[in-house]
Design a protein around this motif. Sequence first.
Motif, PDB file in Angstrom:
ATOM      1  N   LEU A  50       0.828  -1.207   0.000  1.00  0.00           N
ATOM      2  CA  LEU A  50       0.000   0.000   0.000  1.00  0.00           C
ATOM      3  C   LEU A  50       0.859   1.252   0.000  1.00  0.00           C
ATOM      4  O   LEU A  50       1.984   1.236   0.499  1.00  0.00           O
ATOM      5  N   PRO A  51       0.325   2.352  -0.530  1.00  0.00           N
ATOM      6  CA  PRO A  51       1.060   3.620  -0.448  1.00  0.00           C
ATOM      7  C   PRO A  51       1.364   3.964   1.007  1.00  0.00           C
ATOM      8  O   PRO A  51       0.551   3.706   1.897  1.00  0.00           O
ATOM      9  N   GLN A  52       2.535   4.502   1.235  1.00  0.00           N
ATOM     10  CA  GLN A  52       2.911   4.903   2.597  1.00  0.00           C
ATOM     11  C   GLN A  52       2.274   6.248   2.907  1.00  0.00           C
ATOM     12  O   GLN A  52       2.776   7.291   2.529  1.00  0.00           O
ATOM     13  N   THR A  53       1.147   6.181   3.595  1.00  0.00           N
ATOM     14  CA  THR A  53       0.445   7.388   4.043  1.00  0.00           C
ATOM     15  C   THR A  53       0.310   7.313   5.552  1.00  0.00           C
ATOM     16  O   THR A  53       0.427   6.232   6.142  1.00  0.00           O
ATOM     17  N   GLY A  54       0.045   8.447   6.171  1.00  0.00           N
ATOM     18  CA  GLY A  54      -0.170   8.464   7.609  1.00  0.00           C
ATOM     19  C   GLY A  54      -1.291   7.530   8.012  1.00  0.00           C
ATOM     20  O   GLY A  54      -1.189   6.809   9.002  1.00  0.00           O
ATOM     21  N   GLU A  55      -2.347   7.517   7.232  1.00  0.00           N
ATOM     22  CA  GLU A  55      -3.493   6.655   7.531  1.00  0.00           C
ATOM     23  C   GLU A  55      -3.110   5.176   7.450  1.00  0.00           C
ATOM     24  O   GLU A  55      -3.437   4.391   8.341  1.00  0.00           O
ATOM     25  N   ASN A  56      -2.393   4.785   6.391  1.00  0.00           N
ATOM     26  CA  ASN A  56      -2.000   3.381   6.250  1.00  0.00           C
ATOM     27  C   ASN A  56      -0.984   2.960   7.310  1.00  0.00           C
ATOM     28  O   ASN A  56      -0.957   1.800   7.710  1.00  0.00           O
ATOM     29  N   THR A  66      -3.666  -7.167  -1.263  1.00  0.00           N
ATOM     30  CA  THR A  66      -3.175  -6.896  -2.607  1.00  0.00           C
ATOM     31  C   THR A  66      -2.927  -8.223  -3.310  1.00  0.00           C
ATOM     32  O   THR A  66      -3.219  -8.371  -4.500  1.00  0.00           O
ATOM     33  N   ILE A  67      -2.380  -9.180  -2.562  1.00  0.00           N
ATOM     34  CA  ILE A  67      -2.161 -10.536  -3.073  1.00  0.00           C
ATOM     35  C   ILE A  67      -2.719 -11.490  -2.025  1.00  0.00           C
ATOM     36  O   ILE A  67      -2.239 -11.542  -0.898  1.00  0.00           O
ATOM     37  N   SER A  68      -3.716 -12.235  -2.406  1.00  0.00           N
ATOM     38  CA  SER A  68      -4.345 -13.168  -1.488  1.00  0.00           C
ATOM     39  C   SER A  68      -3.723 -14.555  -1.642  1.00  0.00           C
ATOM     40  O   SER A  68      -3.506 -15.031  -2.756  1.00  0.00           O
ATOM     41  N   LYS A  69      -3.404 -15.170  -0.519  1.00  0.00           N
ATOM     42  CA  LYS A  69      -2.898 -16.538  -0.470  1.00  0.00           C
ATOM     43  C   LYS A  69      -1.670 -16.743  -1.353  1.00  0.00           C
ATOM     44  O   LYS A  69      -1.609 -17.668  -2.159  1.00  0.00           O
ATOM     45  N   ALA A  70      -0.676 -15.899  -1.189  1.00  0.00           N
ATOM     46  CA  ALA A  70       0.589 -16.048  -1.916  1.00  0.00           C
ATOM     47  C   ALA A  70       1.325 -17.254  -1.363  1.00  0.00           C
ATOM     48  O   ALA A  70       1.606 -17.331  -0.172  1.00  0.00           O
ATOM     49  N   LYS A  71       1.627 -18.186  -2.205  1.00  0.00           N
ATOM     50  CA  LYS A  71       2.317 -19.416  -1.803  1.00  0.00           C
ATOM     51  C   LYS A  71       3.821 -19.180  -1.700  1.00  0.00           C
ATOM     52  O   LYS A  71       4.382 -18.343  -2.396  1.00  0.00           O
ATOM     53  N   THR A  72       4.475 -19.963  -0.848  1.00  0.00           N
ATOM     54  CA  THR A  72       5.924 -19.907  -0.724  1.00  0.00           C
ATOM     55  C   THR A  72       6.553 -20.315  -2.053  1.00  0.00           C
ATOM     56  O   THR A  72       6.147 -21.302  -2.651  1.00  0.00           O
ATOM     57  N   GLY A  73       7.524 -19.531  -2.511  1.00  0.00           N
ATOM     58  CA  GLY A  73       8.196 -19.818  -3.773  1.00  0.00           C
ATOM     59  C   GLY A  73       7.452 -19.311  -4.996  1.00  0.00           C
ATOM     60  O   GLY A  73       7.895 -19.493  -6.122  1.00  0.00           O
ATOM     61  N   GLU A  74       6.345 -18.628  -4.772  1.00  0.00           N
ATOM     62  CA  GLU A  74       5.501 -18.168  -5.871  1.00  0.00           C
ATOM     63  C   GLU A  74       5.847 -16.742  -6.287  1.00  0.00           C
ATOM     64  O   GLU A  74       6.197 -15.906  -5.459  1.00  0.00           O
ATOM     65  N   SER A  75       5.727 -16.484  -7.572  1.00  0.00           N
ATOM     66  CA  SER A  75       5.899 -15.149  -8.137  1.00  0.00           C
ATOM     67  C   SER A  75       4.565 -14.729  -8.743  1.00  0.00           C
ATOM     68  O   SER A  75       3.980 -15.482  -9.522  1.00  0.00           O
ATOM     69  N   ARG A  76       4.083 -13.530  -8.351  1.00  0.00           N
ATOM     70  CA  ARG A  76       2.785 -13.064  -8.855  1.00  0.00           C
ATOM     71  C   ARG A  76       2.845 -11.589  -9.209  1.00  0.00           C
ATOM     72  O   ARG A  76       3.554 -10.812  -8.576  1.00  0.00           O
ATOM     73  N   HIS A  77       2.061 -11.221 -10.216  1.00  0.00           N
ATOM     74  CA  HIS A  77       1.878  -9.813 -10.542  1.00  0.00           C
ATOM     75  C   HIS A  77       0.890  -9.224  -9.541  1.00  0.00           C
ATOM     76  O   HIS A  77      -0.048  -9.895  -9.120  1.00  0.00           O
ATOM     77  N   ALA A  78       1.131  -7.982  -9.163  1.00  0.00           N
ATOM     78  CA  ALA A  78       0.261  -7.305  -8.205  1.00  0.00           C
ATOM     79  C   ALA A  78       0.058  -5.868  -8.666  1.00  0.00           C
ATOM     80  O   ALA A  78       0.983  -5.245  -9.199  1.00  0.00           O
ATOM     81  N   PRO A  79      -1.138  -5.326  -8.459  1.00  0.00           N
ATOM     82  CA  PRO A  79      -1.356  -3.923  -8.816  1.00  0.00           C
ATOM     83  C   PRO A  79      -0.530  -3.013  -7.927  1.00  0.00           C
ATOM     84  O   PRO A  79      -0.317  -3.302  -6.753  1.00  0.00           O
ATOM     85  N   LEU A  80      -0.052  -1.930  -8.498  1.00  0.00           N
ATOM     86  CA  LEU A  80       0.685  -0.928  -7.738  1.00  0.00           C
ATOM     87  C   LEU A  80      -0.214   0.294  -7.630  1.00  0.00           C
ATOM     88  O   LEU A  80      -0.446   0.993  -8.610  1.00  0.00           O
ATOM     89  N   TYR A  81      -0.765   0.503  -6.464  1.00  0.00           N
ATOM     90  CA  TYR A  81      -1.678   1.608  -6.239  1.00  0.00           C
ATOM     91  C   TYR A  81      -0.919   2.925  -6.295  1.00  0.00           C
ATOM     92  O   TYR A  81       0.258   2.986  -5.957  1.00  0.00           O
ATOM     93  N   ASP A  82      -1.587   3.969  -6.729  1.00  0.00           N
ATOM     94  CA  ASP A  82      -0.955   5.281  -6.818  1.00  0.00           C
ATOM     95  C   ASP A  82      -0.479   5.730  -5.445  1.00  0.00           C
ATOM     96  O   ASP A  82      -1.231   5.691  -4.470  1.00  0.00           O
ATOM     97  N   ALA A  83       0.785   6.133  -5.380  1.00  0.00           N
ATOM     98  CA  ALA A  83       1.368   6.614  -4.123  1.00  0.00           C
ATOM     99  C   ALA A  83       1.471   8.127  -4.169  1.00  0.00           C
ATOM    100  O   ALA A  83       1.238   8.754  -5.190  1.00  0.00           O
ATOM    101  N   GLU A  84       1.835   8.696  -3.047  1.00  0.00           N
ATOM    102  CA  GLU A  84       2.092  10.129  -2.983  1.00  0.00           C
ATOM    103  C   GLU A  84       3.306  10.433  -3.870  1.00  0.00           C
ATOM    104  O   GLU A  84       3.905   9.543  -4.450  1.00  0.00           O
ATOM    105  N   ASP A  85       3.714  11.665  -3.915  1.00  0.00           N
ATOM    106  CA  ASP A  85       4.805  12.096  -4.783  1.00  0.00           C
ATOM    107  C   ASP A  85       6.112  11.359  -4.531  1.00  0.00           C
ATOM    108  O   ASP A  85       6.917  11.190  -5.437  1.00  0.00           O
TER     109      ASP A  85
END
Length: 146
Positions: A50-56, A66-85
């Motif tokens: 998640l973006p590093q915000t005070g709220e988060n 962001t990634i549900s049930k990531a298995k050990t040794g697994e590689s997955r694509h994940a969305p990159l949410y818009d962060a601050e500047d």
Amino acid sequence: MKKTVLIVGCLLTLLFLCSCETEEQKDMQVTHNRSIIFINEVNDADVWILPQTGENLKTTVWGTPTISKAKTGESRHAPLYDAEDDGLYILRMIDTDGCFYAADGIKLEPGWTIEIKGNVLELITVEVKDEKGVLTGTYDVFAAKL
């Protein structure tokens, strides 16, 4: 003729109403064409990036993983949410053994890879590589059994 005008008018009104967005809908949008690769070398887990915000940083409820049930040794694509500047993110994980993992201040950009690794709770790290595979940063991870 009146029926045709009435039908066309109803269709145009319906089209207009369907194309309108509320402010709440706009706030919930995520730019999904921005993604990263996540590699899990620790334990099966749910992962939040998640973006590093005070709220988060202050909350312990991060919503849907962001990634549900990531298995050990697994590689997955994940969305990159818009962060601050500054482009900094936080990583939170809860694994199937009840361990919690946290790292802050992670610099990420679309196309980069983030890998969490280590086999001892006190020595877990996150490595970030750019789209060419060049290491851009290594981050210590706080890890503890819940």
